[in-house]
Design a protein around this motif. Sequence first.
Motif, PDB file in Angstrom:
ATOM      1  N   VAL A 133       0.847  -1.198   0.000  1.00 43.50           N
ATOM      2  CA  VAL A 133       0.000   0.000   0.000  1.00 43.50           C
ATOM      3  C   VAL A 133       0.879   1.243   0.000  1.00 43.50           C
ATOM      4  CG1 VAL A 133      -1.731   1.308   1.273  1.00 43.50           C
ATOM      5  CG2 VAL A 133      -1.912  -1.182   1.145  1.00 43.50           C
ATOM      6  N   ARG A 134       1.914   1.225   0.773  1.00 39.76           N
ATOM      7  CA  ARG A 134       2.854   2.359   0.805  1.00 39.76           C
ATOM      8  C   ARG A 134       3.469   2.564  -0.581  1.00 39.76           C
ATOM      9  NH1 ARG A 134       6.424   5.266   4.124  1.00 39.76           N
ATOM     10  NH2 ARG A 134       8.506   5.483   3.220  1.00 39.76           N
ATOM     11  N   ARG A 135       3.796   1.470  -1.261  1.00 41.01           N
ATOM     12  CA  ARG A 135       4.398   1.549  -2.593  1.00 41.01           C
ATOM     13  C   ARG A 135       3.449   2.215  -3.588  1.00 41.01           C
ATOM     14  NH1 ARG A 135       5.102  -3.613  -3.090  1.00 41.01           N
ATOM     15  NH2 ARG A 135       7.131  -3.622  -2.061  1.00 41.01           N
ATOM     16  N   VAL A 136       2.156   1.864  -3.512  1.00 45.87           N
ATOM     17  CA  VAL A 136       1.160   2.467  -4.404  1.00 45.87           C
ATOM     18  C   VAL A 136       0.977   3.942  -4.063  1.00 45.87           C
ATOM     19  CG1 VAL A 136      -1.261   2.422  -5.141  1.00 45.87           C
ATOM     20  CG2 VAL A 136      -0.017   0.281  -4.814  1.00 45.87           C
ATOM     21  N   LEU A 137       0.915   4.260  -2.775  1.00 48.36           N
ATOM     22  CA  LEU A 137       0.771   5.660  -2.345  1.00 48.36           C
ATOM     23  C   LEU A 137       1.925   6.514  -2.855  1.00 48.36           C
ATOM     24  CD1 LEU A 137      -0.363   5.085   1.344  1.00 48.36           C
ATOM     25  CD2 LEU A 137      -1.688   6.294  -0.389  1.00 48.36           C
ATOM     26  N   LYS A 138       3.103   5.964  -2.856  1.00 47.47           N
ATOM     27  CA  LYS A 138       4.279   6.712  -3.290  1.00 47.47           C
ATOM     28  C   LYS A 138       4.268   6.942  -4.797  1.00 47.47           C
ATOM     29  CE  LYS A 138       9.340   6.640  -3.151  1.00 47.47           C
ATOM     30  NZ  LYS A 138      10.551   5.882  -2.702  1.00 47.47           N
ATOM     31  N   ALA A 139       3.837   5.924  -5.557  1.00 52.65           N
ATOM     32  CA  ALA A 139       3.871   6.020  -7.026  1.00 52.65           C
ATOM     33  C   ALA A 139       2.721   6.855  -7.573  1.00 52.65           C
ATOM     34  CB  ALA A 139       3.858   4.633  -7.645  1.00 52.65           C
ATOM     35  N   GLN A 152      -1.718   3.462   9.562  1.00 55.16           N
ATOM     36  CA  GLN A 152      -1.560   4.644   8.722  1.00 55.16           C
ATOM     37  C   GLN A 152      -0.197   5.308   8.920  1.00 55.16           C
ATOM     38  OE1 GLN A 152      -5.370   6.617   9.801  1.00 55.16           O
ATOM     39  NE2 GLN A 152      -5.725   6.747   7.604  1.00 55.16           N
ATOM     40  N   LYS A 153       0.309   5.281  10.122  1.00 59.23           N
ATOM     41  CA  LYS A 153       1.615   5.874  10.390  1.00 59.23           C
ATOM     42  C   LYS A 153       2.719   5.131   9.646  1.00 59.23           C
ATOM     43  CE  LYS A 153       0.610   7.842  14.960  1.00 59.23           C
ATOM     44  NZ  LYS A 153       0.910   7.777  16.407  1.00 59.23           N
ATOM     45  N   ARG A 154       2.486   3.846   9.367  1.00 58.57           N
ATOM     46  CA  ARG A 154       3.493   3.044   8.660  1.00 58.57           C
ATOM     47  C   ARG A 154       3.444   3.272   7.153  1.00 58.57           C
ATOM     48  NH1 ARG A 154       1.849  -2.779  10.658  1.00 58.57           N
ATOM     49  NH2 ARG A 154       3.508  -3.428   9.214  1.00 58.57           N
ATOM     50  N   MET A 155       2.366   3.910   6.651  1.00 60.65           N
ATOM     51  CA  MET A 155       2.187   4.003   5.199  1.00 60.65           C
ATOM     52  C   MET A 155       2.709   5.303   4.584  1.00 60.65           C
ATOM     53  SD  MET A 155      -1.496   2.225   4.658  1.00 60.65           S
ATOM     54  CE  MET A 155      -1.744   0.480   4.976  1.00 60.65           C
ATOM     55  N   PRO A 156       2.162   6.464   4.920  1.00 59.02           N
ATOM     56  CA  PRO A 156       2.528   7.671   4.164  1.00 59.02           C
ATOM     57  C   PRO A 156       3.789   8.363   4.643  1.00 59.02           C
ATOM     58  CG  PRO A 156       0.577   8.058   5.529  1.00 59.02           C
ATOM     59  CD  PRO A 156       1.154   6.755   5.920  1.00 59.02           C
ATOM     60  N   GLY A 211       7.006  10.032   4.955  1.00 61.09           N
ATOM     61  CA  GLY A 211       8.006  10.463   3.993  1.00 61.09           C
ATOM     62  C   GLY A 211       7.533  10.484   2.560  1.00 61.09           C
ATOM     63  N   ILE A 212       6.238  10.225   2.322  1.00 57.20           N
ATOM     64  CA  ILE A 212       5.716  10.167   0.960  1.00 57.20           C
ATOM     65  C   ILE A 212       5.012  11.459   0.582  1.00 57.20           C
ATOM     66  CG2 ILE A 212       4.082   8.997  -0.563  1.00 57.20           C
ATOM     67  CD1 ILE A 212       4.596   6.448   0.997  1.00 57.20           C
ATOM     68  N   GLY A 213       4.265  11.996   1.504  1.00 57.52           N
ATOM     69  CA  GLY A 213       3.525  13.225   1.229  1.00 57.52           C
ATOM     70  C   GLY A 213       2.229  13.001   0.493  1.00 57.52           C
ATOM     71  N   SER A 214       1.694  11.769   0.504  1.00 57.83           N
ATOM     72  CA  SER A 214       0.443  11.480  -0.190  1.00 57.83           C
ATOM     73  C   SER A 214      -0.732  12.115   0.546  1.00 57.83           C
ATOM     74  CB  SER A 214       0.219   9.967  -0.278  1.00 57.83           C
ATOM     75  OG  SER A 214      -1.047   9.680  -0.831  1.00 57.83           O
ATOM     76  N   LEU A 215      -1.674  12.667  -0.227  1.00 59.73           N
ATOM     77  CA  LEU A 215      -2.882  13.275   0.342  1.00 59.73           C
ATOM     78  C   LEU A 215      -4.082  12.336   0.271  1.00 59.73           C
ATOM     79  CD1 LEU A 215      -2.549  16.891  -1.130  1.00 59.73           C
ATOM     80  CD2 LEU A 215      -1.854  16.064   1.135  1.00 59.73           C
ATOM     81  N   ALA A 216      -3.868  11.107  -0.183  1.00 57.61           N
ATOM     82  CA  ALA A 216      -4.973  10.149  -0.323  1.00 57.61           C
ATOM     83  C   ALA A 216      -5.574   9.826   1.040  1.00 57.61           C
ATOM     84  CB  ALA A 216      -4.476   8.868  -0.987  1.00 57.61           C
TER      85      ALA A 216
END
Length: 453
Positions: free
Chosen positions: A352-358, A414-418, A420-425
């Motif tokens: 999920v983190r990978r998708v959020l980043k891309a 949620q803390k483990r996902m975004p 350092g990514i900066g995703s607004l999803a």
Amino acid sequence: MVPQLTISARAELVRRTSAAVAKAIKSILACRDPGGWPIRLSMTFYLRDGVPISVGHTVGNAMATLKVEKAEFTVLTEKEGRKCSIDDVVNYGTRFVSFFNECHNAFAGLTRLYLENLRFRESNFVSNILVTCKQLNYLGFFNCDTEDWITLQVEHAQLIELSIVDCRFDMVKLTWVPKLTWLVFLFWITSRDPPLALGYVPLLEVLRLSNAARSLDKMLKLSTFLHETSIRDLTLGFQCEKIWVQPECLTRRQAYVFQQLRILNLVKIPEGYDLTWTMFFLEAAPSLEELYMTVWEHPCEMEMNQEIRREQSYSENKGVEWESPTSNFKHHCLAKFILVGFQAKDYMVTHVRRVLKAAVNLQDVYLYDRLVCAKCQEKVKIARRYDALVRGMCPGVNQPIKFPCTNEDQRAVQKRMPRGIGSLAKIHFLPSNQIRAEHRPRIAVDSLGAIED
């Protein structure tokens, strides 16, 4: 509670219902004005006694004397597919051939035809259906075949939708189907590429493929398989078994086949395996807007017996490895990511983190709990009596549930996902009995396995 009918009682109900349908059709059509408005005929009946032929003659006469805009036959059998023996499907096939030969006029004007549980003695009979039924817009086969496995050449000027589910043909070649927009091809039995060849299908937009691959089955390169199509809506089902799609490093020419893809649905991905390979689709399909993934161990559809799994070469390692050649890849169109069967395990959280980043413009991520199937629950109860055997056969059956149900658990995930990514999803955590209406058609697809609340 609905009372269960005995076989003889069900047969009698079928006979009476079919006879009533035939009588009603005759009565209604007899009252129609030949010069009146065009009519639509949609009939569902069982392949029993003389009812189909009676219906066929009535419809054929109506086509000769009335304005018929649409005519649809749904031909059912008394026994369901999995309950049919070889003798049953041969018998049903013989009945249908008699029906077909007696009622050519009716079949020549049909616009929709659905058939199930038929085995044809003549290898060219399926081709005869296509030749005779020139007006068909929809053709559906379920559990149908011929005595000798054949190559079925499909050439049809009007066909828009084609569904072939659990049928046994050596190969199906869509040689020339210029109006085909919608194709379902599920559950093939072969160790080579899918027994399906896409020829001239310039308008094909919706494609559903599903199979339970074995260890000897070849991986499918979609860039080759879809080489001259413009698919917009693609569903791939894996039946909780081996991944049979080969992730690719596409050339510009190969990537052309994915340029129009808007919706991707990956159904029944086996649990416990790295999901990085699915990023291949994001990199290949720059216009992708919605991504659905269902991760599920579904025991009532899987072969659970370890000995049979070995004999039939089921894979013990169902996953596939892939590493993207593109660093810091960005996708600009993906707006929705729906993951069904989410568990707070490292490989899922990482994905999920990978998708959020891309996906830099991702708006919503829906994380649903593991699906619940009443049949599976009962099968697991029985299987747990033989716990040592079960652990070897189905690693997902006895896994503890790790869906984050509480607000505290969800915040921790949620803390483990975004980070350092900066995703607004926005991330939504939902139980499987609260699937949103707009998601349900993609998740609870009958032909790929419906869910039960």
